[in-house]
Design an enzyme around this catalytic site. Structure first.
Site, mmCIF file in Angstrom:
data_model
loop_
_atom_site.group_PDB
_atom_site.id
_atom_site.type_symbol
_atom_site.label_atom_id
_atom_site.label_comp_id
_atom_site.label_asym_id
_atom_site.label_seq_id
_atom_site.Cartn_x
_atom_site.Cartn_y
_atom_site.Cartn_z
ATOM 1 N N LYS A 280 6.557 -45.111 28.727
ATOM 2 C CA LYS A 280 5.447 -44.821 27.833
ATOM 3 C C LYS A 280 5.607 -43.429 27.217
ATOM 4 O O LYS A 280 6.293 -42.567 27.783
ATOM 5 C CB LYS A 280 4.125 -44.836 28.612
ATOM 6 C CG LYS A 280 3.676 -46.188 29.114
ATOM 7 C CD LYS A 280 2.388 -46.045 29.917
ATOM 8 C CE LYS A 280 1.915 -47.375 30.453
ATOM 9 N NZ LYS A 280 1.396 -48.265 29.401
ATOM 10 N N ARG A 354 1.114 -58.312 34.680
ATOM 11 C CA ARG A 354 1.193 -59.768 34.817
ATOM 12 C C ARG A 354 2.241 -60.165 35.854
ATOM 13 O O ARG A 354 2.168 -61.254 36.430
ATOM 14 C CB ARG A 354 1.473 -60.389 33.454
ATOM 15 C CG ARG A 354 2.799 -60.026 32.832
ATOM 16 C CD ARG A 354 2.808 -60.210 31.322
ATOM 17 N NE ARG A 354 2.006 -59.181 30.651
ATOM 18 C CZ ARG A 354 1.813 -59.130 29.336
ATOM 19 N NH1 ARG A 354 2.342 -60.049 28.556
ATOM 20 N NH2 ARG A 354 1.089 -58.176 28.803
#
Length: 506
Positions: A280, A354
């Site tokens: 990020k 996920r």
């Protein structure tokens, strides 16, 4: 903080401070009675312009002649025509903020006569208790000088109807329990990543279980057990970290039949998310300690469950890892095997939530659940779509989705239903594995839900994306504790269904 119900004339009530909501226009209810007893003091303050009862305005009157209370705190709730649940909560929060600044241990709230359409006084009382505890929250765990604690320990709620005392007490009890659960979630979320690790969450669960007098069974699976189990997707996320991953299971059996199918809550517990190899940007990365907001809300809800002790079976599962880049970390293009047996091509290691949730959802199958709800700070796409007001909701069962939406409306912790159509599933096609972990920029929140739905095909399932609602940025930076209110209400509604008389079939 205690929340007793008091049936009395608010003008005669002896307390350190009495809080009264004031709406625009003619004074009514408790405000009118306090005005009459104090030689029209409130009316005069309004007429002179010293107090405008606009939403969020407050005014402390340090001495009000004719009243039993030592202080009078006026709280503006705006126009009665515009007063709704959102404005009511905003008015309460402003009133509680002003009240908690005072050096008082005992206070009273008089204002259940407000005309809030479709809401009864017990709901309003519930919001009073919740607001008081949320507003009293202070995160001081990491400060060398914590500062002065809140003085208030007792907030009485004034009622004009003695026959409704039990009903109001029940509302206050629920509000107080939710407030404690919200604050539990906020503290876990606000802790820094070097303290709140997967191991810390596991230990916290064990402490919660130890303090529950046997009401909560806790199981914490370490990496060796997860490897043996086959939860390789969860483990893949934490491969680049020195911190070992954990799968945390908390079982509450409150139903009369302990074998009653439980309702399962699954929380994403990424205690810090760098994005892994798909790193990020550095700006704002400190807020990635909040990527365990789903897990925090599950812990907060279980804390509330232990307070309320509903006659219901609830299982909480937290899938926890730290997503870091190093030589062992999962790489874009790697293919991993899930607990369900499906293979996943990892196209972006920053879509890691996920990957831990899919194994947790598969693990939930062993409980033969009545429903499964996962909660996760899953996608930036949800923030773009809904901002920080509504939680995103995706489900494979319309009845379950409606139950969650109704719970959000009742708790005023609202969600918005997004589609789960087959047309979106094709975005997850992979040339090399059963499924890819991302589906491109378009409909990012929905394709994340599509991914999870592949692992929830044996039970009613819903996904709550709280990426926009789990925390606030800027000067007010901090965890919000959402959606503890929604989840608690959902469970209370299921308890009510279990206890309702069953219709006889002919």
């Amino acid at each position: 903080m205690e929340f007793p119900v008091v049936t009395a004339n608010p003008a005669q009530l002896e307390t350190a401070c009495i809080v009264v909501p004031v709406i625009e226009g003619d004074l009514t209810g408790a405000a009118a009675r306090l005005d009459d007893a104090s030689e029209k003091l409130i009316s005069q303050l309004i007429e002179r312009g010293d107090f405008k009862p606009e939403l969020g305005n407050t005014l402390l009157v340090p001495f009000a002649p004719g009243l039993g209370a030592q202080r009078l705190l006026l709280a503006g709730f705006g126009s009665e025509e515009k007063l709704d649940e959102s404005r009511y909560k905003r008015g309460l929060d402003a009133a509680m903020t002003a009240l908690l600044k005072l050096p008082v241990e005992d206070a009273a709230f008089a204002g259940l006569e407000l005309n809030l359409e479709l809401r009864e006084a017990d709901w309003m009382a519930r919001m009073i208790a919740e607001s008081a505890l949320r507003t009293a929250y202070r995160f001081t765990e990491m400060k060398s000088k914590p500062g002065e604690p809140v003085s208030l320990t007792r907030l009485s709620v004034v009622s004009a109807d003695k026959q409704r005392q039990a009903e109001l007490e029940a509302g206050l009890r629920v509000g107080a329990a939710i407030g404690m659960g919200v604050n539990e979630a906020r503290t876990l979320g606000n802790l820094p990543g070097n303290i709140c690790t997967p191991r810390y969450l596991g230990e916290h669960a064990e402490q919660l279980g130890a303090a529950s007098d046997g009401a909560l069974k806790v199981t914490v699976l370490g990496e060796e057990e997860l490897e043996e189990l086959g939860a390789l997707s969860l483990l893949s996320v934490g491969r680049g970290s020195e911190e070992p991953s954990r799968l945390i299971v908390m079982e509450y059996r409150g139903a009369e039949d302990e074998n009653e199918a439980p309702h399962v809550l699954v929380g994403k517990g990424i205690t810090f998310d760098t994005g892994g190899i798909s790193l990020k940007p550095g700006a704002g990365m400190d807020e990635m300690k909040y990527d365990m907001g789903g897990a925090a809300s599950v812990f907060g809800t279980m804390r509330t469950v232990l307070e309320l002790k509903p006659k219901l079976n609830v299982v909480a599962i937290v899938a926890s890892a730290e997503n870091m880049p190093d030589g062992r970390a999962t790489k874009p293009g790697d293919i991993i095997k899930t607990l369900k047996g499906l293979t996943v091509e990892v196209l972006n290691t920053d879509a890691e939530g996920r990957l831990v949730l899919c194994d947790a959802l598969t693990y939930a199958e062993r409980f033969e659940p009545a429903s499964v709800v996962d909660i996760a700070t899953l996608t930036g796409a949800c923030v773009i779509a809904l901002g920080n007001h509504a939680t995103g909701l995706i489900s494979n069962d319309d009845d379950l989705a409606l139950d969650l939406l109704d719970a959000g409306e009742e708790a005023w912790d609202r969600a918005w239903h997004m589609p789960l159509w087959d047309e979106y599933q094709t975005q997850l096609d992979s040339n090399f594995a059963d499924i890819a972990n991302i589906g491109g920029r378009e409909a990012g929140m929905i394709t994340a839900g599509c991914f999870l739905s592949r692992f929830a095909d044996t039970f009613p399932w819903a996904h709550l994306d709280i990426a926009g609602t789990a925390w606030m940025s800027g000067k007010q930076k901090g965890a919000s504790g959402r959606p503890v209110g929604l989840l608690t209400q959902y469970l209370l509604d299921r308890e009510a269904e279990l206890s309702a008389p069953q219709e006889e079939t002919v």
